[in-house]
Design a protein around this motif. Structure first.
Motif, PDB file in Angstrom:
ATOM      1  N   ILE A   1     -97.651 -37.131  -0.455  1.00  0.00           N
ATOM      2  CA  ILE A   1     -97.274 -38.238  -1.332  1.00  0.00           C
ATOM      3  C   ILE A   1     -96.022 -38.846  -0.709  1.00  0.00           C
ATOM      4  O   ILE A   1     -94.943 -38.268  -0.780  1.00  0.00           O
ATOM      5  CB  ILE A   1     -97.011 -37.762  -2.770  1.00  0.00           C
ATOM      6  CG1 ILE A   1     -98.277 -37.155  -3.359  1.00  0.00           C
ATOM      7  CG2 ILE A   1     -96.503 -38.910  -3.632  1.00  0.00           C
ATOM      8  CD1 ILE A   1     -98.073 -36.525  -4.735  1.00  0.00           C
ATOM      9  N   TYR A   2     -96.183 -39.997  -0.086  1.00  0.00           N
ATOM     10  CA  TYR A   2     -95.085 -40.608   0.667  1.00  0.00           C
ATOM     11  C   TYR A   2     -94.373 -41.630  -0.209  1.00  0.00           C
ATOM     12  O   TYR A   2     -94.858 -42.743  -0.416  1.00  0.00           O
ATOM     13  CB  TYR A   2     -95.604 -41.263   1.947  1.00  0.00           C
ATOM     14  CG  TYR A   2     -94.502 -41.814   2.820  1.00  0.00           C
ATOM     15  CD1 TYR A   2     -93.754 -40.966   3.636  1.00  0.00           C
ATOM     16  CD2 TYR A   2     -94.194 -43.168   2.819  1.00  0.00           C
ATOM     17  CE1 TYR A   2     -92.735 -41.456   4.439  1.00  0.00           C
ATOM     18  CE2 TYR A   2     -93.177 -43.673   3.623  1.00  0.00           C
ATOM     19  CZ  TYR A   2     -92.453 -42.809   4.416  1.00  0.00           C
ATOM     20  OH  TYR A   2     -91.439 -43.294   5.210  1.00  0.00           O
ATOM     21  N   PHE A   3     -93.214 -41.219  -0.742  1.00  0.00           N
ATOM     22  CA  PHE A   3     -92.399 -42.075  -1.591  1.00  0.00           C
ATOM     23  C   PHE A   3     -91.059 -42.349  -0.902  1.00  0.00           C
ATOM     24  O   PHE A   3     -89.998 -42.212  -1.488  1.00  0.00           O
ATOM     25  CB  PHE A   3     -92.164 -41.421  -2.961  1.00  0.00           C
ATOM     26  CG  PHE A   3     -93.308 -41.573  -3.931  1.00  0.00           C
ATOM     27  CD1 PHE A   3     -94.512 -42.120  -3.548  1.00  0.00           C
ATOM     28  CD2 PHE A   3     -93.172 -41.161  -5.240  1.00  0.00           C
ATOM     29  CE1 PHE A   3     -95.568 -42.252  -4.442  1.00  0.00           C
ATOM     30  CE2 PHE A   3     -94.210 -41.290  -6.156  1.00  0.00           C
ATOM     31  CZ  PHE A   3     -95.417 -41.844  -5.751  1.00  0.00           C
ATOM     32  N   ASP A   4     -91.125 -42.770   0.361  1.00  0.00           N
ATOM     33  CA  ASP A   4     -89.907 -43.046   1.127  1.00  0.00           C
ATOM     34  C   ASP A   4     -90.046 -44.339   1.933  1.00  0.00           C
ATOM     35  O   ASP A   4     -89.535 -44.451   3.044  1.00  0.00           O
ATOM     36  CB  ASP A   4     -89.588 -41.872   2.047  1.00  0.00           C
ATOM     37  CG  ASP A   4     -88.151 -41.890   2.564  1.00  0.00           C
ATOM     38  OD1 ASP A   4     -87.303 -42.582   1.948  1.00  0.00           O
ATOM     39  OD2 ASP A   4     -87.876 -41.239   3.584  1.00  0.00           O
ATOM     40  N   SER A   5     -90.705 -45.317   1.361  1.00  0.00           N
ATOM     41  CA  SER A   5     -90.961 -46.556   2.105  1.00  0.00           C
ATOM     42  C   SER A   5     -89.729 -47.428   2.258  1.00  0.00           C
ATOM     43  O   SER A   5     -89.703 -48.307   3.131  1.00  0.00           O
ATOM     44  CB  SER A   5     -92.083 -47.344   1.432  1.00  0.00           C
ATOM     45  OG  SER A   5     -93.319 -46.661   1.585  1.00  0.00           O
ATOM     46  N   ALA A   6     -88.695 -47.228   1.432  1.00  0.00           N
ATOM     47  CA  ALA A   6     -87.450 -47.956   1.648  1.00  0.00           C
ATOM     48  C   ALA A   6     -86.761 -47.487   2.919  1.00  0.00           C
ATOM     49  O   ALA A   6     -85.944 -48.213   3.497  1.00  0.00           O
ATOM     50  CB  ALA A   6     -86.518 -47.794   0.445  1.00  0.00           C
ATOM     51  N   ASN A   7     -87.091 -46.283   3.342  1.00  0.00           N
ATOM     52  CA  ASN A   7     -86.547 -45.731   4.580  1.00  0.00           C
ATOM     53  C   ASN A   7     -87.316 -46.277   5.778  1.00  0.00           C
ATOM     54  O   ASN A   7     -86.736 -46.835   6.705  1.00  0.00           O
ATOM     55  CB  ASN A   7     -86.624 -44.201   4.524  1.00  0.00           C
ATOM     56  CG  ASN A   7     -85.672 -43.531   5.473  1.00  0.00           C
ATOM     57  OD1 ASN A   7     -85.016 -44.167   6.281  1.00  0.00           O
ATOM     58  ND2 ASN A   7     -85.600 -42.217   5.386  1.00  0.00           N
ATOM     59  N   THR A   8     -88.635 -46.130   5.752  1.00  0.00           N
ATOM     60  CA  THR A   8     -89.500 -46.769   6.737  1.00  0.00           C
ATOM     61  C   THR A   8     -90.888 -46.872   6.144  1.00  0.00           C
ATOM     62  O   THR A   8     -91.322 -45.996   5.391  1.00  0.00           O
ATOM     63  CB  THR A   8     -89.524 -46.003   8.074  1.00  0.00           C
ATOM     64  OG1 THR A   8     -90.106 -46.839   9.089  1.00  0.00           O
ATOM     65  CG2 THR A   8     -90.297 -44.709   7.987  1.00  0.00           C
ATOM     66  N   GLY A   9     -91.565 -47.958   6.460  1.00  0.00           N
ATOM     67  CA  GLY A   9     -92.919 -48.146   5.945  1.00  0.00           C
ATOM     68  C   GLY A   9     -93.940 -47.477   6.843  1.00  0.00           C
ATOM     69  O   GLY A   9     -93.738 -47.330   8.055  1.00  0.00           O
ATOM     70  N   GLN A  10     -95.069 -47.098   6.262  1.00  0.00           N
ATOM     71  CA  GLN A  10     -96.158 -46.553   7.055  1.00  0.00           C
ATOM     72  C   GLN A  10     -96.927 -47.688   7.740  1.00  0.00           C
ATOM     73  O   GLN A  10     -96.803 -48.858   7.368  1.00  0.00           O
ATOM     74  CB  GLN A  10     -97.067 -45.696   6.189  1.00  0.00           C
ATOM     75  CG  GLN A  10     -96.402 -44.410   5.703  1.00  0.00           C
ATOM     76  CD  GLN A  10     -95.881 -43.552   6.857  1.00  0.00           C
ATOM     77  OE1 GLN A  10     -96.392 -43.614   7.976  1.00  0.00           O
ATOM     78  NE2 GLN A  10     -94.855 -42.757   6.590  1.00  0.00           N
ATOM     79  N   LYS A  11     -97.705 -47.312   8.752  1.00  0.00           N
ATOM     80  CA  LYS A  11     -98.334 -48.317   9.610  1.00  0.00           C
ATOM     81  C   LYS A  11     -99.856 -48.313   9.429  1.00  0.00           C
ATOM     82  O   LYS A  11    -100.493 -47.261   9.551  1.00  0.00           O
ATOM     83  CB  LYS A  11     -98.027 -48.044  11.093  1.00  0.00           C
ATOM     84  CG  LYS A  11     -96.616 -47.554  11.376  1.00  0.00           C
ATOM     85  CD  LYS A  11     -95.507 -48.459  10.846  1.00  0.00           C
ATOM     86  CE  LYS A  11     -94.138 -47.833  11.096  1.00  0.00           C
ATOM     87  NZ  LYS A  11     -93.058 -48.501  10.354  1.00  0.00           N
ATOM     88  N   PRO A  12    -100.445 -49.489   9.189  1.00  0.00           N
ATOM     89  CA  PRO A  12    -101.901 -49.546   9.119  1.00  0.00           C
ATOM     90  C   PRO A  12    -102.521 -49.401  10.500  1.00  0.00           C
ATOM     91  O   PRO A  12    -101.870 -49.616  11.524  1.00  0.00           O
ATOM     92  CB  PRO A  12    -102.173 -50.928   8.528  1.00  0.00           C
ATOM     93  CG  PRO A  12    -100.987 -51.744   8.920  1.00  0.00           C
ATOM     94  CD  PRO A  12     -99.823 -50.792   8.944  1.00  0.00           C
ATOM     95  N   GLU A  13    -103.789 -49.054  10.508  1.00  0.00           N
ATOM     96  CA  GLU A  13    -104.496 -48.818  11.764  1.00  0.00           C
ATOM     97  C   GLU A  13    -104.431 -50.026  12.694  1.00  0.00           C
ATOM     98  O   GLU A  13    -104.310 -49.879  13.910  1.00  0.00           O
ATOM     99  CB  GLU A  13    -105.960 -48.479  11.462  1.00  0.00           C
ATOM    100  CG  GLU A  13    -106.777 -48.069  12.683  1.00  0.00           C
ATOM    101  CD  GLU A  13    -106.307 -46.769  13.300  1.00  0.00           C
ATOM    102  OE1 GLU A  13    -106.056 -46.758  14.530  1.00  0.00           O
ATOM    103  OE2 GLU A  13    -106.166 -45.787  12.566  1.00  0.00           O
ATOM    104  N   CYS A  14    -104.462 -51.234  12.137  1.00  0.00           N
ATOM    105  CA  CYS A  14    -104.459 -52.427  12.990  1.00  0.00           C
ATOM    106  C   CYS A  14    -103.158 -52.571  13.770  1.00  0.00           C
ATOM    107  O   CYS A  14    -103.152 -53.099  14.893  1.00  0.00           O
ATOM    108  CB  CYS A  14    -104.726 -53.675  12.151  1.00  0.00           C
ATOM    109  SG  CYS A  14    -103.470 -54.034  10.900  1.00  0.00           S
ATOM    110  N   VAL A  15    -102.042 -52.125  13.211  1.00  0.00           N
ATOM    111  CA  VAL A  15    -100.760 -52.175  13.914  1.00  0.00           C
ATOM    112  C   VAL A  15    -100.749 -51.171  15.057  1.00  0.00           C
ATOM    113  O   VAL A  15    -100.337 -51.478  16.191  1.00  0.00           O
ATOM    114  CB  VAL A  15     -99.598 -51.911  12.941  1.00  0.00           C
ATOM    115  CG1 VAL A  15     -98.283 -51.710  13.686  1.00  0.00           C
ATOM    116  CG2 VAL A  15     -99.479 -53.066  11.948  1.00  0.00           C
ATOM    117  N   ILE A  16    -101.210 -49.972  14.776  1.00  0.00           N
ATOM    118  CA  ILE A  16    -101.284 -48.937  15.810  1.00  0.00           C
ATOM    119  C   ILE A  16    -102.204 -49.384  16.936  1.00  0.00           C
ATOM    120  O   ILE A  16    -101.887 -49.231  18.127  1.00  0.00           O
ATOM    121  CB  ILE A  16    -101.758 -47.616  15.186  1.00  0.00           C
ATOM    122  CG1 ILE A  16    -100.782 -47.156  14.098  1.00  0.00           C
ATOM    123  CG2 ILE A  16    -101.936 -46.535  16.248  1.00  0.00           C
ATOM    124  CD1 ILE A  16    -101.289 -46.028  13.232  1.00  0.00           C
TER     125      ILE A  16
END
Length: 409
Positions: A29-44
Motif C-alpha cells: 500500500i503505497y501512501f508516499d506519493s508526495a515523496n515520489t510518484g510511481q511510474k506507469p508502464e508507458c513511462v518505463i
C-alpha cells in the motif's frame, strides 16, 4: 479519457507495475506519493525505448540518432509547456524544483537584491524554498520575512498582504504544502504582489501532479516543478519564467550547449531557455516525463483531482475516528496529504511497524523544520495519496494502523 467520462480506476492502477509487488509478504500500500510518484508502464517503456533505439546526445550531431534524440527532448519540452499553458521557449528543463529555485536565487535575486531589500516567505515552505533565499540574504544583506498561518494550516492572507511592504522585492510561496496539504490561492496572492511591484516565485512541486495547473492564469514571475512526483523519472523538472526575466538573467552554470560562441576573451551565450541548460541533460528522463504528461493528460487532471479528493475525504474520516490521533492541516482547500501524530507514539516507530504491514508512509520532518516547530511537534507521519490508490487500500491502511497502535499501547 477526460474528466467527464467514466474512468476505470482499477484498470489505471494496473498500469503501475510496482504496485503489484509485495513487501514483507503483504500487498504493498503505497501512501508516499508526495515523496515520489510511481511510474506507469508507458513511462518505463519510453525510457527503455530511448536507450535501445535512439540514444545520442542532443543538439550536437547532424546524424540520424542525434536528430531523433533532439526531437524527443524538445518534444518533451513542448508537451510540458502545453500541459502548463506556457510557451516552450520560456520553459527551462532541469533536474527538479530544487535546481529551479536555486537558478532563480543565483541568476535573478543575487544580482538584484541589496541590504535594504526583503524576501518574503511563508511558514509552510519546503526547505528548497527557504535555504536558497537564506544564502542569497547572507550574500546581499537582504532580510527574510515570514508570513504566518492560521490554526487550520491556511495562510493568513490579510497578514500576508500587509507584509508586502515596499522593501519586499521577492515573494516565494508554495502552491500546495507538502505537510499540510493546504492549497494556496496563488493567483490572488500573485495579483496582490504584482500590484505592489513584487516578483513572485511559486513552488509547484505538490500541485502539478495532482490538479490542473495553468501558469498563465496564475500570473507569477517564476514557477518551479519536479518530474518525479509527476509520474516521471527522477532528475527531471522545470522552471517557467517570464521571457524578459530569462533574457535579463545571467547563466547559472557554464559549459556546453548554453553557448553560441566561445573565445578566450569572451563568450556569447545561447538564447533562453538553452542559456540555462549547460551540459548533457537527462534526455531519457525527459522522454519519460513527456510520456508521463501524455498519460496524465489522457486521464485528465480534473478527474485526477476529483479522484484524490474522494480518497482524501475517506481517509480523513476514518483517521478522525482513532482516539489520540491528531491531523495537522484542515484548510478548506486541501490536497490528498495527511500528516498526523498519535499521542505517546513516535512517528518513526509507527512508520516502521506500518511498513511491516505493507503500508509505506513517510515519517520525519518532511523538509519543513520551521513548520513543524510552529505545529509544536518533532515529527509526524504523512500519508499522501494519488489517483492510483484505492478505497480498499484506505480501509486496509486504517486496519493496519489500528493494529500497530494496539501493539504500541
Amino acid at each position: 479519457m477526460g474528466a467527464t467520462g467514466t474512468i476505470d480506476w482499477d484498470k489505471i492502477r494496473a498500469d503501475f507495475p510496482l504496485l503489484r509487488r509485495q513487501v514483507h509478504g503483504k500487498p504493498l500500500i503505497y501512501f508516499d506519493s508526495a515523496n515520489t510518484g510511481q511510474k506507469p508502464e508507458c513511462v518505463i517503456a519510453a525510457c527503455d525505448d530511448f536507450y535501445r533505439r535512439h540514444n545520442a546526445n542532443v543538439s550536437r550531431a547532424v546524424h540520424q540518432l542525434g536528430s531523433e534524440a533532439t526531437e524527443a527532448f524538445e518534444g518533451a519540452r513542448r508537451k510540458l509547456a502545453a500541459f502548463l499553458n506556457v510557451r516552450a521557449d520560456e520553459l527551462v528543463l532541469c533536474s527538479g524544483t530544487t535546481f529551479a529555485l536555486n537558478l532563480v536565487a543565483y541568476s535573478w535575486a543575487l544580482p538584484r537584491l541589496k541590504a535594504s531589500d526583503a524576501i518574503l516567505l511563508t511558514r509552510m515552505e519546503h526547505h528548497a524554498n527557504i535555504v536558497p533565499w537564506q544564502l542569497i540574504a547572507q550574500r546581499t544583506g537582504a532580510t527574510l520575512r515570514v508570513a504566518e498561518l492560521r490554526p487550520d494550516g491556511s495562510l493568513d492572507l490579510p497578514a500576508l498582504y500587509a507584509a508586502m511592504t515596499p522593501e519586499v522585492k521577492l515573494l516565494a510561496v508554495a502552491h500546495v504544502s507538502n505537510v499540510l496539504g493546504t492549497v494556496n490561492p496563488v493567483a490572488e496572492i500573485c495579483r496582490q504582489a504584482r500590484a505592489r511591484g513584487i516578483t513572485t516565485v511559486v513552488d509547484g512541486s505538490q500541485a502539478v501532479p495532482h490538479m490542473p495547473v495553468d501558469i498563465a492564469a496564475i500570473g507569477c514571475d517564476f514557477y518551479a516543478f519536479t518530474g518525479h512526483k509527476l509520474c516521471g523519472p527522477t532528475g527531471t523538472g522545470g522552471l517557467w519564467a517570464k521571457r524578459e526575466h530569462l533574457q535579463a538573467m545571467p547563466p547559472f552554470l557554464g559549459g556546453g550547449e548554453m553557448i553560441k560562441e566561445v573565445r578566450f576573451d569572451g563568450t556569447v551565450f545561447n538564447d533562453p531557455p538553452h542559456k540555462f541548460e549547460a551540459g548533457t541533460p537527462n534526455i531519457a528522463g525527459f522522454v519519460g516525463l513527456g510520456a508521463a504528461v501524455d498519460y496524465l493528460s489522457g486521464i485528465g487532471m480534473a478527474a485526477i483531482q476529483a479522484r484524490e479528493a474522494a480518497l482524501l475525504a475517506h481517509a480523513s474520516e476514518e483517521l478522525r475516528k482513532i482516539d489520540g490521533l491528531r491531523i495537522f492541516g484542515s484548510a478548506p482547500e486541501k490536497a490528498a496529504v495527511i500528516s498526523f501524530a498519535i499521542d505517546g507514539v513516535h512517528s518513526h516507530d509507527l512508520a516502521t511497524l506500518l511498513d511491516l504491514e505493507g503500508v509505506a508512509v513517510r515519517s520525519g520532518q518532511h523538509c519543513a523544520h520551521p513548520l513543524l516547530q510552529w505545529l509544536g511537534v518533532g515529527t509526524t507521519c504523512r500519508a499522501s495519496l494519488a489517483f492510483y490508490n484505492t478505497h480498499a487500500e484506505v480501509e486496509a491502511f486504517i486496519a493496519a494502523l489500528r493494529k500497530v497502535i494496539r501493539l504500541l499501547a
